[in-house]
Design a protein around this motif. Structure first.
Motif, PDB file in Angstrom:
ATOM      1  N   ALA A   1      -2.216  -5.581   3.572  1.00 24.82           N
ATOM      2  CA  ALA A   1      -1.802  -5.386   2.171  1.00 24.82           C
ATOM      3  C   ALA A   1      -3.005  -5.078   1.281  1.00 24.82           C
ATOM      4  CB  ALA A   1      -1.060  -6.620   1.677  1.00 24.82           C
TER       5      ALA A   1
ATOM      6  N   LYS B   1       4.130  -6.579  -1.240  1.00 27.58           N
ATOM      7  CA  LYS B   1       3.531  -5.746  -0.185  1.00 27.58           C
ATOM      8  C   LYS B   1       3.719  -6.389   1.192  1.00 27.58           C
ATOM      9  CE  LYS B   1       0.040  -2.765  -2.121  1.00 27.58           C
ATOM     10  NZ  LYS B   1      -1.367  -2.603  -2.436  1.00 27.58           N
ATOM     11  N   CYS B   2       3.508  -7.711   1.256  1.00 23.97           N
ATOM     12  CA  CYS B   2       3.654  -8.408   2.553  1.00 23.97           C
ATOM     13  C   CYS B   2       5.093  -8.305   3.039  1.00 23.97           C
ATOM     14  CB  CYS B   2       3.228  -9.870   2.437  1.00 23.97           C
ATOM     15  SG  CYS B   2       1.448 -10.075   2.221  1.00 23.97           S
TER      16      CYS B   2
END
Ligand SMILES: Cc1ncc(COP(=O)(O)O)c(C=O)c1O
Length: 368
Positions: free
Chosen positions: A68, A212-213
């Motif tokens: 990320a 994002k993760c």
């Protein structure tokens, strides 16, 4: 006697497990089913953090945040040589360089003075960009996050807490999962909170990194369209069955931590050279490790314990820099004397919530 006893634990929760498994067989959402949301909410509440993102393993829980942040070739990530090799592996997978820092002889966690020396050296050399620190909470004892976070601020570095072994631990009542920018834990079966396969979770208060993760664990997609990749990701999801196991185990988790603490207290009162736990730190006691006087003394002790049916294990026999897989880093024997010494003298004793009083006393007598 078991080194880690999952059977007795299973007997406590078997009915609840069956009910949950039946529910999954009925609804059929094996991937990203309702158990995932339920688990993530419970994990986040437990740690006191905004986002808990379940994923496929502790290794992926470390890898995904590094992805990320876009960490890759030319970047330096600082961690310790005295850890499970997954910690360093995720750095190497991305083409970044693990920069190793020796540990304290007492807690076996990253030495913050040596960490600053290494950060300064990398900056002075000018070959790598220092990007992140991955402190490891070895055997369940948190690293020194106050000092680590100060260094991170000073040198503009990200921190990922490798909490694979420390879920449930705390410093001054602040739970593991809340230190650094991101924390990563493992739900490998032998961990304090473990499932019946591989699993892990990422914790963060940062909304952007959380999003994002979540995307990376699902092939870089979002809920809007699972067939459109927004970024390079992985198949990094936890499945509903494993989430169900974790939800059921969660109902007895705090009780199990107390039982582990009780055993640890007895070991500590009676055995010398146990891993040091600083004041105001609470360990999750994933493992209980002691130091013997020498490698020979350790080997003799292992044999003697075996004769009395007491199982032991060595975590870790090889520090990262002496493993063939990491030869390319060009470290050599003697580079990290504390870690090398620990790997020769360390021994882990049975540690799980269901050791009987007789078993604990037998272990103590045999060590004494
Ligand atoms: C310190 C540490 N980091 C990372 C991992 C990787 O976790 P997993 O086995 O769930 O991928 C482990 C697992 O043992 C670990 O002990």
């Amino acid at each position: 006697m078991e080194f880690i006893d999952l059977k007795t634990q299973q007997n406590r929760i078997r009915d609840g497990l069956k009910t949950r498994f039946d529910r999954i067989l009925d609804h059929g959402a094996y991937i990203m089913g309702p158990e995932i949301d339920e688990l993530e909410e419970k994990l986040a509440d437990y740690c006191g953090v905004k986002h808990a993102i379940s994923c496929s393993s502790g290794t992926d829980a470390l890898l995904i945040p590094l992805m990320a942040w876009g960490i890759g070739p030319g970047d330096a990530v600082f961690t310790t040589p005295f850890t499970y090799h997954a910690t360093a592996e995720v750095i190497s997978i991305l083409g970044a360089t693990p920069v190793l820092v020796d540990v304290y002889e007492s807690t076996f966690n990253i030495d913050c003075e040596k960490l600053e020396i290494q950060i300064k050296r990398v900056i002075k050399d000018g070959k790598l960009n220092p990007k992140a620190i991955i402190p490891v909470d070895l055997f369940g004892v948190p690293a020194r996050y106050r000092l680590i976070e100060d260094l991170a601020k000073k040198y503009d570095l990200k921190v990922i807490e490798d909490a694979a072994q420390s879920f449930g631990a705390s410093i001054r009542n602040q739970k593991v999962g809340t230190f650094g920018d991101v924390a990563a834990t493992s739900f490998y079966p032998a961990k304090p909170l473990g499932c019946y396969g591989d699993g892990g979770a990422i914790f963060t208060n940062n909304e952007e990194i959380a999003e994002k993760c979540k995307s990376i664990r699902f092939h870089g997609t979002t809920e809007k369209d699972r067939y459109h990749s927004e970024m390079i990701g992985l198949n990094g999801r936890l499945d509903s069955m494993q989430a169900a196991v974790l939800l059921e185990k969660f109902t007895i988790f705090d009780d199990e931590l107390d039982l582990r603490q009780n055993i640890s207290n007895q070991y500590r009162e009676n055995i010398n050279n146990c891993q040091y736990i600083p004041n105001d730190y609470v360990s999750s006691h994933a493992l209980f490790s002691i130091l013997l006087d020498s490698e020979e003394a350790r080997n003799k002790k292992i044999e003697k314990l075996k004769e009395n049916q007491i199982p032991t294990t060595i975590y870790y026999k090889y520090p990262i820099h002496l493993m063939a897989g990491f030869n390319y880093l060009e470290y050599k024997n003697g580079d990290f004397p504390i870690s090398e010494n620990l790997s020769k003298k360390i021994l882990s004793l049975p540690m799980h919530p269901y050791l009987s009083q007789t078993e604990v006393e037998l272990i103590i007598d045999n060590i004494k």
